[in-house]
Motif scaffolding. Structure first.
Motif, PDB file in Angstrom:
ATOM      1  N   VAL A 107       8.990  -0.162   1.985  1.00 56.00           N
ATOM      2  CA  VAL A 107       7.758  -0.554   1.520  1.00 56.00           C
ATOM      3  C   VAL A 107       6.729  -0.511   2.688  1.00 56.00           C
ATOM      4  O   VAL A 107       7.242  -0.654   3.856  1.00 56.00           O
ATOM      5  CB  VAL A 107       7.880  -1.926   0.697  1.00 56.00           C
ATOM      6  CG1 VAL A 107       8.207  -3.078   1.983  1.00 56.00           C
ATOM      7  CG2 VAL A 107       6.491  -2.429   0.225  1.00 56.00           C
ATOM      8  N   ILE A 108       5.464  -0.686   2.354  1.00 55.84           N
ATOM      9  CA  ILE A 108       4.427  -0.514   3.231  1.00 55.84           C
ATOM     10  C   ILE A 108       3.575  -1.985   2.922  1.00 55.84           C
ATOM     11  O   ILE A 108       3.040  -1.837   1.646  1.00 55.84           O
ATOM     12  CB  ILE A 108       3.418   0.400   3.372  1.00 55.84           C
ATOM     13  CG1 ILE A 108       4.540   1.724   3.663  1.00 55.84           C
ATOM     14  CG2 ILE A 108       2.678   0.374   4.635  1.00 55.84           C
ATOM     15  CD1 ILE A 108       3.829   3.166   3.845  1.00 55.84           C
ATOM     16  N   ARG A 109       3.290  -2.838   4.017  1.00 57.73           N
ATOM     17  CA  ARG A 109       2.408  -4.074   3.578  1.00 57.73           C
ATOM     18  C   ARG A 109       1.243  -4.198   4.403  1.00 57.73           C
ATOM     19  O   ARG A 109       1.333  -3.907   5.607  1.00 57.73           O
ATOM     20  CB  ARG A 109       3.318  -5.330   3.759  1.00 57.73           C
ATOM     21  CG  ARG A 109       4.816  -5.100   3.107  1.00 57.73           C
ATOM     22  CD  ARG A 109       4.755  -5.246   1.640  1.00 57.73           C
ATOM     23  NE  ARG A 109       3.921  -6.324   1.017  1.00 57.73           N
ATOM     24  CZ  ARG A 109       3.927  -6.630  -0.320  1.00 57.73           C
ATOM     25  NH1 ARG A 109       4.562  -5.868  -1.101  1.00 57.73           N
ATOM     26  NH2 ARG A 109       3.335  -7.904  -0.725  1.00 57.73           N
ATOM     27  N   ARG A 110       0.251  -4.331   3.517  1.00 60.72           N
ATOM     28  CA  ARG A 110      -1.120  -4.842   4.422  1.00 60.72           C
ATOM     29  C   ARG A 110      -1.235  -6.183   4.532  1.00 60.72           C
ATOM     30  O   ARG A 110      -1.529  -6.836   3.579  1.00 60.72           O
ATOM     31  CB  ARG A 110      -2.278  -3.945   3.893  1.00 60.72           C
ATOM     32  CG  ARG A 110      -3.572  -4.221   4.635  1.00 60.72           C
ATOM     33  CD  ARG A 110      -4.503  -3.126   4.180  1.00 60.72           C
ATOM     34  NE  ARG A 110      -4.048  -1.871   4.448  1.00 60.72           N
ATOM     35  CZ  ARG A 110      -4.532  -0.773   4.050  1.00 60.72           C
ATOM     36  NH1 ARG A 110      -5.227  -0.672   2.869  1.00 60.72           N
ATOM     37  NH2 ARG A 110      -3.832   0.285   4.338  1.00 60.72           N
ATOM     38  N   VAL A 140       0.304   2.880  13.734  1.00 59.63           N
ATOM     39  CA  VAL A 140      -0.900   2.976  14.670  1.00 59.63           C
ATOM     40  C   VAL A 140      -2.022   3.692  14.065  1.00 59.63           C
ATOM     41  O   VAL A 140      -3.046   3.367  14.434  1.00 59.63           O
ATOM     42  CB  VAL A 140      -0.230   3.760  16.089  1.00 59.63           C
ATOM     43  CG1 VAL A 140      -1.311   4.183  16.851  1.00 59.63           C
ATOM     44  CG2 VAL A 140       0.667   2.822  16.743  1.00 59.63           C
ATOM     45  N   ASP A 141      -1.601   4.231  13.160  1.00 62.87           N
ATOM     46  CA  ASP A 141      -2.700   5.461  12.529  1.00 62.87           C
ATOM     47  C   ASP A 141      -1.736   5.581  11.291  1.00 62.87           C
ATOM     48  O   ASP A 141      -0.719   5.388  10.939  1.00 62.87           O
ATOM     49  CB  ASP A 141      -3.336   6.378  13.186  1.00 62.87           C
ATOM     50  CG  ASP A 141      -2.433   7.126  14.014  1.00 62.87           C
ATOM     51  OD1 ASP A 141      -1.144   7.590  13.339  1.00 62.87           O
ATOM     52  OD2 ASP A 141      -2.596   7.735  15.359  1.00 62.87           O
ATOM     53  N   GLY A 142      -2.268   6.964  10.710  1.00 65.91           N
ATOM     54  CA  GLY A 142      -1.454   7.395   9.446  1.00 65.91           C
ATOM     55  C   GLY A 142      -0.319   8.218   9.746  1.00 65.91           C
ATOM     56  O   GLY A 142       0.277   8.853   8.629  1.00 65.91           O
ATOM     57  N   VAL A 143      -0.067   8.455  10.935  1.00 66.49           N
ATOM     58  CA  VAL A 143       1.082   9.262  11.422  1.00 66.49           C
ATOM     59  C   VAL A 143       1.900   8.402  12.306  1.00 66.49           C
ATOM     60  O   VAL A 143       3.324   8.577  12.203  1.00 66.49           O
ATOM     61  CB  VAL A 143       0.455  10.418  12.122  1.00 66.49           C
ATOM     62  CG1 VAL A 143       1.620  11.368  12.631  1.00 66.49           C
ATOM     63  CG2 VAL A 143      -0.524  11.324  11.392  1.00 66.49           C
ATOM     64  N   ARG A 144       1.705   7.823  13.102  1.00 75.06           N
ATOM     65  CA  ARG A 144       2.477   6.928  14.112  1.00 75.06           C
ATOM     66  C   ARG A 144       2.653   5.488  14.031  1.00 75.06           C
ATOM     67  O   ARG A 144       1.747   5.022  13.208  1.00 75.06           O
ATOM     68  CB  ARG A 144       1.899   7.158  15.620  1.00 75.06           C
ATOM     69  CG  ARG A 144       1.717   8.771  15.840  1.00 75.06           C
ATOM     70  CD  ARG A 144       0.854   8.891  17.340  1.00 75.06           C
ATOM     71  NE  ARG A 144      -0.286   8.179  17.335  1.00 75.06           N
ATOM     72  CZ  ARG A 144      -1.098   7.996  18.418  1.00 75.06           C
ATOM     73  NH1 ARG A 144      -0.576   8.378  19.618  1.00 75.06           N
ATOM     74  NH2 ARG A 144      -2.371   7.512  18.279  1.00 75.06           N
ATOM     75  N   ALA A 145       3.670   5.155  14.552  1.00 76.19           N
ATOM     76  CA  ALA A 145       3.949   3.482  14.326  1.00 76.19           C
ATOM     77  C   ALA A 145       4.426   3.160  15.735  1.00 76.19           C
ATOM     78  O   ALA A 145       5.106   3.959  16.523  1.00 76.19           O
ATOM     79  CB  ALA A 145       4.982   3.098  13.307  1.00 76.19           C
ATOM     80  N   VAL A 184       0.983  -1.356   0.020  1.00 74.47           N
ATOM     81  CA  VAL A 184      -0.023  -0.086  -0.050  1.00 74.47           C
ATOM     82  C   VAL A 184       0.906   1.337   0.040  1.00 74.47           C
ATOM     83  O   VAL A 184       2.097   1.008   0.412  1.00 74.47           O
ATOM     84  CB  VAL A 184      -1.149   0.181   1.182  1.00 74.47           C
ATOM     85  CG1 VAL A 184      -1.936  -1.105   1.207  1.00 74.47           C
ATOM     86  CG2 VAL A 184      -0.348   0.017   2.476  1.00 74.47           C
ATOM     87  N   SER A 185       0.329   2.422  -0.382  1.00 76.49           N
ATOM     88  CA  SER A 185       1.281   3.571  -0.511  1.00 76.49           C
ATOM     89  C   SER A 185       1.295   4.490   0.804  1.00 76.49           C
ATOM     90  O   SER A 185       0.357   3.870   1.846  1.00 76.49           O
ATOM     91  CB  SER A 185       0.587   4.556  -1.547  1.00 76.49           C
ATOM     92  OG  SER A 185      -0.587   4.810  -1.094  1.00 76.49           O
ATOM     93  N   ARG A 186       1.919   5.197   1.106  1.00 73.43           N
ATOM     94  CA  ARG A 186       2.156   6.047   2.168  1.00 73.43           C
ATOM     95  C   ARG A 186       0.893   6.542   2.566  1.00 73.43           C
ATOM     96  O   ARG A 186       0.435   6.690   3.898  1.00 73.43           O
ATOM     97  CB  ARG A 186       3.284   7.032   1.948  1.00 73.43           C
ATOM     98  CG  ARG A 186       3.432   8.178   3.481  1.00 73.43           C
ATOM     99  CD  ARG A 186       3.788   7.069   4.495  1.00 73.43           C
ATOM    100  NE  ARG A 186       4.050   7.968   5.553  1.00 73.43           N
ATOM    101  CZ  ARG A 186       2.927   8.248   6.543  1.00 73.43           C
ATOM    102  NH1 ARG A 186       1.769   7.584   6.320  1.00 73.43           N
ATOM    103  NH2 ARG A 186       3.030   9.026   7.536  1.00 73.43           N
TER     104      ARG A 186
END
Length: 342
Positions: free
Chosen positions: A336-339, A308-313, A284-286
């Motif tokens: 990369v970001i993976r769902r 955690v959300d769209g801003v934090r991890a 998935v994209s940023r």
């Protein structure tokens, strides 16, 4: 980072890591204050290099397990092929014997035609009996020839299968042996690098250690329903626990063991190592980041955090730093970001 680890000696790996850390501290898996001391920067650089070696070591162990599985399957195929060859050889001998007997019988009675049968028969019944026997002999010979042909084909296929299984078993065995050496080299390099990082940690002053020990945001966080939400809830519960290289929990974690255990708690199986977690699920994209997504960092894909959300991890950063929440974009360069689910 390539899919197959490049073999290097432990001394070369350690020297390269230390020289790189001295020359310019690599981006750490935890943002540092702008006024951080050089000692703290050096420490974070050393721990980043150690994290890379840790993931390399873990991947080599995974590769060895995979190669051992290939070796086990190849050996089983070899046994099965050997059994098939034994059966095919026995069938070949059986039907070859039948064909030889029938051929001999046919040769001996070659001049026994329909005319000769009529001339030597005592009666119509005797004639019909002789003719029937000739038909049976011919039919038996044809069936035995067919069976022999099939047995020969089966034997040839079994021999080819046994040869292939033997070749695969030999190759898998050699690859597994090579990986044992690779694992040991990576273990030695990791131990050396971690030792160097811990020595550097011991030299830090109380102010530097306080920066590392900051637990960050420990407030309650609402999580969504479903497996991703359950995984995130588990990861958030680990806040404050220490990072230890190679640890699998439950009292301490490294980055990829935390994300693996989090999804395991949600009933979802994912790989142990960042490199393979980077290929799990879908990309998935940023701008599409949702809670529970895995964010893989650095070009070498050596670090992972969970959104955690769209801003934090939340992530297990490095030794001396507890599991904590950080800004997604401050942790490091995103690869990369993976769902994993959904």
């Amino acid at each position: 980072m390539t899919s197959s680890p490049v073999k290097r000696t432990a001394a070369t790996v350690l020297a390269a890591a230390v020289i790189a850390a001295l020359a310019v501290a690599p981006a750490a898996a935890e943002p540092l204050p702008p006024n951080s001391s050089e000692a703290l920067k050096r420490y974070t650089g050393l721990t980043h290099d150690a994290e890379v070696l840790n993931e390399d070591h873990l991947r080599a162990q995974e590769d060895k397990r995979a190669k051992q599985g290939e070796l086990d399957r190849a050996n089983q195929d070899l046994v099965t092929a050997g059994q098939a060859l034994d059966r095919a050889t026995a069938a070949e001998e059986q039907f070859r014997g039948q064909v030889d007997l029938l051929t001999e019988a046919s040769f001996q009675g070659a001049r026994f035609t329909g005319l000769s049968a009529m001339l030597v028969s005592d009666s119509q019944t005797d004639f019909l009996t002789r003719m029937s026997a000739m038909d049976v002999l011919a039919a038996d010979q044809a069936a035995s020839l067919d069976s022999l042909s099939a047995a020969l084909a089966d034997a040839a296929a079994a021999k080819a299968g046994a040869k292939d299984a033997q070749k695969r078993a030999s190759e898998a065995s050699a690859a597994a042996d090579e990986l044992v050496t690779d694992i040991e080299e990576k273990r030695v390099a990791l131990v050396s690098q971690v030792t160097e990082a811990r020595r550097q940690y011991d030299s830090l002053n109380s102010s530097d250690r306080a920066v590392l020990a900051n637990k960050g945001d420990t407030a309650a966080v609402a999580t969504p329903s479903g497996a991703a939400g359950k995984a995130l809830a588990f990861a958030l519960e680990q806040r404050g626990k220490p990072y230890v290289f190679g640890s699998n929990g439950p009292n301490s974690w490294d980055c990829s063991s935390l994300t693996q255990a989090s999804y395991r708690a949600a009933g979802v199986t994912i790989p142990r190592v960042t490199y393979t977690q980077a290929t799990t699920g879908r990309a998935v994209s940023r701008g599409e980041v949702q809670p529970g997504d895995l964010i893989i960092y650095y070009s070498g894909q050596s670090h992972v955090a969970m959104a955690v959300d769209g801003v934090r991890a939340v992530h297990a950063s490095t030794e001396g730093v507890p599991v904590k929440i950080a800004d997604i974009d401050d942790i490091g360069p995103i690869s990369v970001i993976r769902r994993i689910v959904g």
